[in-house]
Design a protein around this motif. Sequence first.
Motif, short mmCIF file in Angstrom:
data_model
loop_
_atom_site.label_atom_id
_atom_site.label_comp_id
_atom_site.label_asym_id
_atom_site.label_seq_id
_atom_site.Cartn_x
_atom_site.Cartn_y
_atom_site.Cartn_z
N GLY A 59 52.34 44.02 40.42
CA GLY A 59 52.64 45.16 39.56
C GLY A 59 51.90 46.42 39.94
N ASP A 60 50.56 46.37 39.98
CA ASP A 60 49.77 47.53 40.37
C ASP A 60 48.41 47.06 40.88
OD1 ASP A 60 48.13 47.03 38.10
OD2 ASP A 60 49.25 48.43 36.87
N ARG A 61 47.61 48.01 41.34
CA ARG A 61 46.31 47.68 41.94
C ARG A 61 45.37 47.02 40.93
NH1 ARG A 61 41.33 49.85 42.40
NH2 ARG A 61 40.23 49.56 44.38
N GLU A 62 45.38 47.51 39.69
CA GLU A 62 44.46 46.97 38.69
C GLU A 62 44.77 45.50 38.40
OE1 GLU A 62 41.89 48.95 37.97
OE2 GLU A 62 42.95 50.21 39.41
N ARG A 63 46.04 45.18 38.23
CA ARG A 63 46.41 43.78 37.99
C ARG A 63 46.14 42.91 39.21
NH1 ARG A 63 52.05 44.31 34.77
NH2 ARG A 63 52.13 46.23 35.95
N LEU A 64 46.27 43.49 40.39
CA LEU A 64 45.94 42.76 41.62
C LEU A 64 44.46 42.40 41.63
CD1 LEU A 64 46.41 41.74 44.52
CD2 LEU A 64 46.13 44.11 45.29
N LEU A 65 43.60 43.38 41.32
CA LEU A 65 42.16 43.10 41.29
C LEU A 65 41.82 42.06 40.23
CD1 LEU A 65 40.70 46.70 41.74
CD2 LEU A 65 40.75 44.86 43.43
N ASP A 66 42.43 42.18 39.06
CA ASP A 66 42.18 41.19 38.00
C ASP A 66 42.56 39.79 38.46
OD1 ASP A 66 41.22 43.13 36.28
OD2 ASP A 66 43.10 43.34 35.17
N ALA A 67 43.72 39.67 39.09
CA ALA A 67 44.18 38.36 39.56
C ALA A 67 43.26 37.81 40.64
CB ALA A 67 45.62 38.46 40.08
N ALA A 68 42.78 38.69 41.52
CA ALA A 68 41.88 38.25 42.59
C ALA A 68 40.55 37.75 42.02
CB ALA A 68 41.64 39.39 43.58
N PHE A 69 39.99 38.49 41.06
CA PHE A 69 38.72 38.07 40.45
C PHE A 69 38.89 36.78 39.66
CE2 PHE A 69 37.33 42.77 40.49
CZ PHE A 69 36.90 42.65 41.80
N GLU A 70 40.02 36.64 39.00
CA GLU A 70 40.30 35.41 38.26
C GLU A 70 40.40 34.21 39.21
OE1 GLU A 70 43.96 33.74 35.61
OE2 GLU A 70 43.32 35.79 35.19
#
Length: 198
Positions: A59-70
Amino acid sequence: MSSRDYEMRARAESVTATRWRILRSVLDLATERLTVEVTLDDVAARAGVSVRTVLRHFGDRERLLDAAFEAAAADIIAERLAPADDPTRAIAVLVDHYERRGDLVLRLLAQEENPRIGPAMATGRLVHREWVVNVFGTALPGGMQEQEAVIDLLVVATDVYAWKLLRRDRGLGRVVVEARILALTAAVLADAREGKSE
């Protein structure tokens, strides 16, 4: 299995593999630079996909970072699983974990003021303290006040910064680092048995 079922399954496996490749790229880049410097272009190039593919998955960069950290948090918990009351084996598991993730964790700790990263680091501290209690539980002295003091010292002795000081700053080999951390924890526990840790 019909050819249609096979194609659908192959497609789903391909989507999953692409997703994991993108997440791994984020984490690899976050080990090398600050997260604010990790761009979608960099992630896409590292993963071997287009930016459009990255956006389609997340979706976007922020959700990408959240998914990566999760994803990283789940991996970290699995990597740190160690037998209770077997400090020698547990320290080996911990040092293996630091060898894989220590540099990433150190870079994230340097960005703790970031509202996305700070809570993950706070959770990491709690997880590490629980790990210490699980590993050294039966060796802890009896009273609550004594236990808290010893747990604090064991947390420090096994923290990622202890690994950094020995491995990165001193340049010691992995086996030596493991031995030094084990010696630190043994000294803390020996002092606790003699009543010196309060």
